[in-house]
Design an enzyme around this catalytic site. Structure first.
Site, mmCIF file in Angstrom:
data_model
loop_
_atom_site.group_PDB
_atom_site.id
_atom_site.type_symbol
_atom_site.label_atom_id
_atom_site.label_comp_id
_atom_site.label_asym_id
_atom_site.label_seq_id
_atom_site.Cartn_x
_atom_site.Cartn_y
_atom_site.Cartn_z
ATOM 1 N N ASP A 125 43.608 40.950 34.359
ATOM 2 C CA ASP A 125 42.007 40.441 34.736
ATOM 3 C C ASP A 125 40.815 40.466 34.440
ATOM 4 O O ASP A 125 40.689 42.173 33.799
ATOM 5 C CB ASP A 125 41.890 40.542 36.495
ATOM 6 C CG ASP A 125 42.747 39.591 37.310
ATOM 7 O OD1 ASP A 125 43.448 38.418 36.605
ATOM 8 O OD2 ASP A 125 43.251 39.152 38.274
ATOM 9 N N ARG A 175 44.196 33.773 29.533
ATOM 10 C CA ARG A 175 43.686 33.200 30.307
ATOM 11 C C ARG A 175 42.163 32.565 29.879
ATOM 12 O O ARG A 175 41.443 33.659 29.489
ATOM 13 C CB ARG A 175 44.240 33.175 31.449
ATOM 14 C CG ARG A 175 43.480 32.621 32.607
ATOM 15 C CD ARG A 175 43.197 33.681 34.181
ATOM 16 N NE ARG A 175 44.382 34.436 34.647
ATOM 17 C CZ ARG A 175 44.967 35.422 35.354
ATOM 18 N NH1 ARG A 175 44.188 36.024 35.606
ATOM 19 N NH2 ARG A 175 45.627 35.461 35.930
#
Ligand code: FDA
Length: 299
Positions: A125, A175
């Site tokens: 992340d 992402r």
């Protein structure tokens, strides 16, 4: 009503934990791994993939980083044992990035090694802008040893196009999200339209460069644009996936699956549910208004 939402966000920290917990049930799979496995099985049963996140960030002691690493290893074991269609998302500050970078790299290496053992994927992340350079460097380092490691790029950051070009040169799976952190105007786009424009620019860049992309958004405008870009290029569904947070835009996510696209749900769980819930609440002032109303009604 904007001012009311602003006030609600300001006073949120004084909301009782028990009340926040009522709200958070929708966004969090539970406090324990078995609960997160049950949620993941349900999502898999509805044709959705998952990525599991052990809640927690910005730890202050290295033993907390070791605990977080062990929790990520258990997630990978449990995914394998329960034949879950899913992977793990991790946060580097939870693994010691701000305390001892070498220890953090050791922790991530161990997680990546376990993922390699199961032929699974690890998503790193992206946290606030003070972490971007280190996160990209660690992702690149891990990717050299095992190619099923990817990270996240935030459309709100002005640097992101250059980062996407650099990472896609290495074939790294990314992402793309808007970015959740409030960054200064010299490095970040602040207007909604600017972020949306950059978001679509980055998605198209990923597709043009033949790189697998996670389209992480609940924004209907961006989902429609992404649909159009996919259709225009006649892309097969194995070239991209949509991604959403647990508990958000559930009707749309079902439609995306019904339309034949892959969709992955981000499944957070763990004891650190409080900070995560507050962040989700701040993102969704309407929900904050609803909570305040309930708070008064409950008296
Ligand atoms: P936007 O905020 O405009 O939301 C569109 C609509 O979705 C809203 O109008 C509302 O209806 C609904 N919605 C959005 N958030 C909601 C909420 N919390 N509760 C209820 N409804 C909500 N960020 C980051 O900085 N680093 C990261 O690594 C990640 N990782 C990540 C993974 C995944 C799978 C997703 C979906 C998102 C992230 N994010 C993230 C968060 C991301 O940057 C962004 O803050 C949120 O996705 C909200 O932006 P949207 O694109 O959804 O648009």
């Amino acid at each position: 009503m904007k001012w009311l939402n602003h006030v609600i966000v300001k006073i949120m920290p004084i909301f009782p934990r028990s009340f926040i917990s009522l709200f958070s049930r929708r966004y969090i799979a539970g406090e324990t791994l078995p609960e997160a496995i049950v949620t993941s099985q349900q999502l898999n049963g509805s044709g959705m993939w998952i990525t599991m996140d052990v809640l927690g960030e910005n730890i202050t002691r290295l033993d907390e980083a070791t605990d977080a690493k062990n929790a990520c290893l258990q997630v990978l074991d449990a995914i394998h044992q329960n034949q879950i269609l899913g992977n793990v998302s991790l946060k580097l500050t939870q693994l010691g990035l701000k305390i001892d970078q070498a220890a953090c790299i050791d922790n991530v290496t161990e997680i990546v090694e376990r993922a390699r053992h199961y032929h699974n994927f690890v998503r790193i992340d992206m946290e606030d802008a003070t972490c971007t350079d280190d996160t990209l460097a660690i992702c690149l380092k891990m990717h050299q040893h095992y190619d099923r490691v990817g990270t996240v790029i935030q459309a709100c950051l002005k640097r992101s196009e250059a980062d996407v070009r650099m990472l896609t040169d290495q074939g790294i799976n990314l992402r793309i999200c808007k970015g959740i952190y409030d960054e200064p105007a010299d490095i970040a786009y602040k207007k909604r339209q600017e972020v949306q424009d950059n978001y679509m620019h980055l998605i198209k860049l990923m597709l043009e460069r033949n790189c697998y992309v996670g389209i992480a958004t609940h924004d209907p405008v961006l989902i429609d644009h992404a649909y159009a870009a996919i259709k225009q290029r006649n892309l097969a569904p194995d070239r991209y996936e949509f991604q959403m947070l647990l508990g958000v835009a559930e009707t749309r996510r079902e439609q995306i699956v019904a339309d034949g696209h892959h969709l992955r749900v981000y499944v957070p769980f763990g004891e650190q549910w409080y900070a995560y819930s507050i962040r989700r609440l701040k993102e969704n002032p309407q929900m904050a208004g609803y909570i305040l109303k309930n708070l008064f009604i409950r008296g």
